[in-house]
Motif scaffolding. Structure first.
Motif, PDB file in Angstrom:
ATOM      1  N   PHE A 136     -41.186  30.290 -32.528  1.00  0.00           N
ATOM      2  CA  PHE A 136     -41.020  29.354 -33.635  1.00  0.00           C
ATOM      3  C   PHE A 136     -41.637  29.981 -34.876  1.00  0.00           C
ATOM      4  CE2 PHE A 136     -45.079  28.337 -31.681  1.00  0.00           C
ATOM      5  CZ  PHE A 136     -45.933  28.098 -32.745  1.00  0.00           C
ATOM      6  N   THR A 137     -41.168  29.552 -36.026  1.00  0.00           N
ATOM      7  CA  THR A 137     -41.641  30.099 -37.301  1.00  0.00           C
ATOM      8  C   THR A 137     -42.304  28.996 -38.111  1.00  0.00           C
ATOM      9  OG1 THR A 137     -39.485  29.689 -38.347  1.00  0.00           O
ATOM     10  CG2 THR A 137     -39.839  31.859 -37.367  1.00  0.00           C
ATOM     11  N   LEU A 138     -43.248  29.410 -38.950  1.00  0.00           N
ATOM     12  CA  LEU A 138     -43.937  28.506 -39.859  1.00  0.00           C
ATOM     13  C   LEU A 138     -43.996  29.160 -41.236  1.00  0.00           C
ATOM     14  CD1 LEU A 138     -46.896  27.336 -37.596  1.00  0.00           C
ATOM     15  CD2 LEU A 138     -44.871  26.000 -38.224  1.00  0.00           C
ATOM     16  N   PRO A 139     -43.842  28.396 -42.312  1.00  0.00           N
ATOM     17  CA  PRO A 139     -43.818  28.998 -43.654  1.00  0.00           C
ATOM     18  C   PRO A 139     -45.188  29.532 -44.063  1.00  0.00           C
ATOM     19  CG  PRO A 139     -43.783  26.607 -43.803  1.00  0.00           C
ATOM     20  CD  PRO A 139     -43.623  26.942 -42.348  1.00  0.00           C
ATOM     21  N   VAL A 140     -45.159  30.676 -44.723  1.00  0.00           N
ATOM     22  CA  VAL A 140     -46.386  31.280 -45.258  1.00  0.00           C
ATOM     23  C   VAL A 140     -46.862  30.470 -46.465  1.00  0.00           C
ATOM     24  CG1 VAL A 140     -47.340  33.338 -46.364  1.00  0.00           C
ATOM     25  CG2 VAL A 140     -45.779  33.563 -44.419  1.00  0.00           C
ATOM     26  N   LEU A 141     -48.140  30.350 -46.609  1.00  0.00           N
ATOM     27  CA  LEU A 141     -48.710  29.624 -47.730  1.00  0.00           C
ATOM     28  C   LEU A 141     -48.322  30.317 -49.033  1.00  0.00           C
ATOM     29  CD1 LEU A 141     -50.617  27.196 -48.333  1.00  0.00           C
ATOM     30  CD2 LEU A 141     -52.488  28.862 -48.415  1.00  0.00           C
ATOM     31  N   SER A 142     -47.796  29.557 -49.979  1.00  0.00           N
ATOM     32  CA  SER A 142     -47.343  30.136 -51.241  1.00  0.00           C
ATOM     33  C   SER A 142     -48.511  30.723 -52.023  1.00  0.00           C
ATOM     34  CB  SER A 142     -46.630  29.069 -52.085  1.00  0.00           C
ATOM     35  OG  SER A 142     -47.525  28.017 -52.396  1.00  0.00           O
ATOM     36  N   PRO A 143     -48.237  31.745 -52.879  1.00  0.00           N
ATOM     37  CA  PRO A 143     -49.344  32.369 -53.648  1.00  0.00           C
ATOM     38  C   PRO A 143     -50.092  31.377 -54.524  1.00  0.00           C
ATOM     39  CG  PRO A 143     -47.372  33.735 -53.705  1.00  0.00           C
ATOM     40  CD  PRO A 143     -46.970  32.443 -53.065  1.00  0.00           C
ATOM     41  N   SER A 144     -49.395  30.422 -55.118  1.00  0.00           N
ATOM     42  CA  SER A 144     -50.077  29.455 -55.990  1.00  0.00           C
ATOM     43  C   SER A 144     -51.049  28.597 -55.187  1.00  0.00           C
ATOM     44  CB  SER A 144     -49.051  28.575 -56.698  1.00  0.00           C
ATOM     45  OG  SER A 144     -48.251  27.882 -55.736  1.00  0.00           O
ATOM     46  N   LYS A 145     -50.621  28.128 -54.019  1.00  0.00           N
ATOM     47  CA  LYS A 145     -51.522  27.340 -53.186  1.00  0.00           C
ATOM     48  C   LYS A 145     -52.632  28.196 -52.602  1.00  0.00           C
ATOM     49  CE  LYS A 145     -48.071  23.869 -51.919  1.00  0.00           C
ATOM     50  NZ  LYS A 145     -47.373  23.179 -50.801  1.00  0.00           N
ATOM     51  N   GLN A 146     -52.298  29.479 -52.333  1.00  0.00           N
ATOM     52  CA  GLN A 146     -53.330  30.386 -51.830  1.00  0.00           C
ATOM     53  C   GLN A 146     -54.435  30.562 -52.881  1.00  0.00           C
ATOM     54  OE1 GLN A 146     -53.520  31.784 -48.815  1.00  0.00           O
ATOM     55  NE2 GLN A 146     -55.399  32.932 -49.286  1.00  0.00           N
ATOM     56  N   ALA A 147     -54.025  30.665 -54.134  1.00  0.00           N
ATOM     57  CA  ALA A 147     -55.016  30.823 -55.207  1.00  0.00           C
ATOM     58  C   ALA A 147     -55.881  29.579 -55.332  1.00  0.00           C
ATOM     59  CB  ALA A 147     -54.303  31.116 -56.524  1.00  0.00           C
ATOM     60  N   ILE A 148     -55.262  28.409 -55.160  1.00  0.00           N
ATOM     61  CA  ILE A 148     -56.029  27.170 -55.226  1.00  0.00           C
ATOM     62  C   ILE A 148     -57.047  27.105 -54.101  1.00  0.00           C
ATOM     63  CG2 ILE A 148     -55.875  24.671 -55.067  1.00  0.00           C
ATOM     64  CD1 ILE A 148     -53.169  24.841 -56.441  1.00  0.00           C
ATOM     65  N   VAL A 149     -56.642  27.552 -52.904  1.00  0.00           N
ATOM     66  CA  VAL A 149     -57.541  27.538 -51.756  1.00  0.00           C
ATOM     67  C   VAL A 149     -58.709  28.481 -51.980  1.00  0.00           C
ATOM     68  CG1 VAL A 149     -57.736  28.088 -49.302  1.00  0.00           C
ATOM     69  CG2 VAL A 149     -55.745  26.822 -50.148  1.00  0.00           C
ATOM     70  N   GLU A 150     -58.423  29.656 -52.570  1.00  0.00           N
ATOM     71  CA  GLU A 150     -59.487  30.625 -52.790  1.00  0.00           C
ATOM     72  C   GLU A 150     -60.475  30.142 -53.846  1.00  0.00           C
ATOM     73  OE1 GLU A 150     -57.485  34.187 -53.759  1.00  0.00           O
ATOM     74  OE2 GLU A 150     -56.841  34.618 -51.682  1.00  0.00           O
ATOM     75  N   ARG A 151     -59.991  29.378 -54.849  1.00  0.00           N
ATOM     76  CA  ARG A 151     -60.891  28.910 -55.901  1.00  0.00           C
ATOM     77  C   ARG A 151     -61.698  27.683 -55.471  1.00  0.00           C
ATOM     78  NH1 ARG A 151     -56.369  29.826 -59.334  1.00  0.00           N
ATOM     79  NH2 ARG A 151     -55.980  27.563 -59.351  1.00  0.00           N
ATOM     80  N   SER A 152     -61.212  26.980 -54.430  1.00  0.00           N
ATOM     81  CA  SER A 152     -61.911  25.768 -54.017  1.00  0.00           C
ATOM     82  C   SER A 152     -63.246  26.135 -53.363  1.00  0.00           C
ATOM     83  CB  SER A 152     -61.060  24.974 -53.031  1.00  0.00           C
ATOM     84  OG  SER A 152     -60.813  25.750 -51.867  1.00  0.00           O
ATOM     85  N   PRO A 153     -64.264  25.299 -53.519  1.00  0.00           N
ATOM     86  CA  PRO A 153     -65.584  25.611 -52.915  1.00  0.00           C
ATOM     87  C   PRO A 153     -65.492  25.536 -51.412  1.00  0.00           C
ATOM     88  CG  PRO A 153     -65.582  23.397 -53.870  1.00  0.00           C
ATOM     89  CD  PRO A 153     -64.289  24.053 -54.286  1.00  0.00           C
ATOM     90  N   SER A 154     -66.246  26.373 -50.784  1.00  0.00           N
ATOM     91  CA  SER A 154     -66.231  26.413 -49.320  1.00  0.00           C
ATOM     92  C   SER A 154     -67.048  25.263 -48.774  1.00  0.00           C
ATOM     93  CB  SER A 154     -66.775  27.744 -48.820  1.00  0.00           C
ATOM     94  OG  SER A 154     -68.069  27.969 -49.351  1.00  0.00           O
TER      95      SER A 154
END
Length: 619
Positions: A601-619
């Motif tokens: 089965f396949t799952l969509p890769v996280l888009s670059p824009s959402k990836q950037a949001i995840v990286e900027r969010s506090p851990s």
């Protein structure tokens, strides 16, 4: 001046008389020459040759005259007489004023009139075909029964320039129609093209359309079952036959057959009489001059028509599969001559109308059945959800109390045999609990009530959790269970709980059908780098090519022997497939019988824009 044929015959007769005269003179000279040769055998030889030449010339002139006469007679019979008949035929439709005295001029004008008549006929046929095509498009474009019946009567009235059009549809053993459509045009103008179809394109005139359909009748029934009660009847003549027919009608009413609930003013006696007439005969019936018919025969329908202001009538049966399902009747305000073009157009329109009515009824029937099926499916899903919800509480109680007993929260020590029984009970209750959970998920999916919450997900972490959970199962069967993932795999956008459920179903299913070897979970990025593919490869029994078509269907496994041997209900793969599709992925399977299977089965890769949001969010 005489006609051309008379002049030709006179000239040929004179030529023939002249030839006969010359032939007689030369014959007499030949006879005299013969006498002289007998009397004077020593006469000059050149005199005999001259007279012989004259004789041959006379014979030739006679033969020529006779040939001209015979040729003239043949032209008269084969050419001039047919042309005169053609002239008479054309002059019957178009009066020549003033008629020319010369026959050649008359034939020329007749040919011109014939050419014009043929051109008009061709134009009328073209307009007729155009009207039929327009009507066919209008009837095909609607599947609403009431709107369809209104379209039929209004368009027929516009094409035929009628004053009133009535359409009646009958059902099996029905004494009255179950549907009535009427169109009335109050301002009726006389056709510009004479009786029949007009010469120009006729716009659809504005008129009043009234449609009545029996609200309690089974109008959604297929039209082939609405066979009229009149199809097997014949004309009733004697009083005895009338009495028998009346008794049969009373018996039908007494047996529970009712009359349709159509307003009485819509059920006109004139319409019903003419409809029954053409339904019995299954042929078009028409009266070109109703007033003359009434004076000659005194029939009731003609009296009703005259009282309503109708002076010509055309009734056409609606036939479907050699059964009459109804009829439509066109009334005109003036007497009109019914041509073959009219009957052809109306018979073709009747076929189109019958098929359109059948399509509308079938569509209504299918629509009603779809609503019933959808309602039944909703009730089934609701029932399934309620049942599974009610089953979970006692099952959890059994599992919980069984676990407490096994863990020693009771007084005394259990014998080994009793402990084995309780463990068996707890395992079976757990299996039943998983089955209930699967059925509940399936019912939620079918009811479109299952929730999927996509989030940034580290896929290898979720798969490792599944591997740790199923490792004891693999060890019990002496099978290997490994995870292979490419380095640097990006995060995916998926519901972590549902991903673990998908992987758990696929991996546990692979372990269940594998007896030797093991199961390998692989993670890789697709070629376009937009999806991550998770594949579960096993070395089990494999799947036959025929079973691959339905392996993801609910409650289906490869075959009955598989169910008996390995157990299960066949819901795991179905739920996994639908959960993957809800997360914008796809499911695939490859298998070779006896060599193993690979579910992926396949799952969509996280888009670059959402990836950037995840990286900027506090851990």
């Amino acid at each position: 001046m005489g006609s051309l044929g008379a002049k030709v015959i006179l000239f040929a007769a004179l030529l023939l008389l002249l030839s006969i005269f010359l032939f007689s003179v030369l014959t007499f000279g030949l006879f005299q020459l013969y006498i002289e040769q007998v009397a004077h055998s020593n006469a000059p030889h050149h005199l005999s040759l001259t007279k012989l030449a004259l004789i041959m010339l006379g014979v030739g002139i006679f033969v020529f005259g006779l040939s001209v006469f015979m040729y003239t007679c043949m032209i008269r019979c084969k050419f001039i007489r047919p042309l005169q008949q053609l002239q008479t035929l054309v002059a019957h439709d178009v009066e020549l004023s003033p008629p020319p005295r010369d026959e050649l001029s008359m034939l020329t004008r007749s040919f011109s009139q014939l050419s014009t008549s043929l051109a008009n006929e061709s134009q009328m046929m073209t307009e007729q075909m155009s009207n039929l095509l327009i009507m066919s498009d209008a009837l095909i474009s609607t599947l609403n029964l009431e709107h369809l019946l209104g379209e039929i009567v209004s368009r027929l009235g516009g094409i035929m320039q009628a004053k009133h059009v009535s359409l009646l549809l009958y059902g099996r053993e029905m004494l009255s129609p179950w549907a009535v459509a009427q169109w009335t045009n109050q301002a009726v103008s006389s056709p510009s093209g004479g009786p029949g179809l007009p010469t120009g394109t006729v716009p659809q005139p504005a008129g009043t359309v009234i449609v009545h359909v029996d609200p309690d009748g089974d109008i959604t029934m297929a039209v082939t079952t609405k066979i009229p009660a009149f199809s097997g009847m014949r004309a009733v003549n004697s009083g005895k036959q009338k009495a028998v027919q009346t008794a049969k009608s009373a018996q039908l009413l007494a047996s529970g057959l009712r009359r349709p609930r159509i307003p009485r003013p819509a059920l006109r006696d004139l319409d019903m009489i003419l409809a029954r007439m053409v339904i019995q005969r299954q042929k078009i019936a028409y009266g070109e001059n109703v007033e003359a018919i009434y004076k000659e025969r005194g029939e009731n329908w003609a009296r009703f028509a005259l009282e309503a202001g109708y002076y010509s009538v055309i009734a056409v049966p609606l036939l479907l599969q050699e059964q009459a399902i109804g009829a439509f009747i066109l009334y005109s305000a003036k007497p009109r001559q019914i041509s073959s073009r009219d009957t052809f157009l109306l018979s073709t329109a009747a076929i189109q109308a019958s098929m359109a009515v059948q399509n509308a009824l079938l569509f209504a029937e299918i629509k009603e059945k779809n609503v019933a099926l959808e309602r039944a499916n909703q009730l089934k899903s609701q029932f399934l959800a309620n049942v599974t919800h009610e089953l979970r509480t006692p099952l959890h109680s059994i599992i919980s109390y069984g676990g407490l007993i096994l863990e020693g929260f009771v007084d005394g020590e259990l014998p080994p045999e009793q402990e084995e029984y309780i463990q068996f009970m707890v395992r079976r209750a757990g299996d039943l609990s998983h089955l209930v959970d699967d059925m509940l998920d399936l019912s939620k999916i079918e009811a479109d009530r299952i929730e999927v919450k996509p989030e940034p997900l580290e896929l290898t972490v979720s798969l490792q959790d599944v591997l740790n959970q199923l490792k004891p199962m693999a060890n019990d069967k002496s099978l290997y269970l490994t995870l292979e993932a490419e380095e640097g795999l990006p995060k995916v956008e998926a519901d972590g709980h549902r991903v673990r459920q998908i992987a758990l179903n696929m991996v546990s299913n692979a372990l269940k059908f594998t007896e030797k070897g093991g199961v390998t979970i692989r993670c890789s990025l697709t070629k376009d780098a937009t999806m991550v593919r998770v594949s579960v490869h096993d070395t089990g029994i494999g799947i036959s090519p025929a079973a691959l078509d339905y392996i993801f269907d609910a409650f289906r496994q490869a075959d009955g022997s598989t169910t008996r041997r390995f157990g299960g209900t066949g819901l795991g793969l179905t739920i996994a497939k639908r959960l993957v599709e809800l997360q914008a992925g796809e499911v695939a399977v490859e298998s070779t019988l006896g060599q193993g299977s690979t579910f992926s089965f396949t799952l969509p890769v996280l888009s670059p824009s959402k990836q950037a949001i995840v990286e900027r969010s506090p851990s």
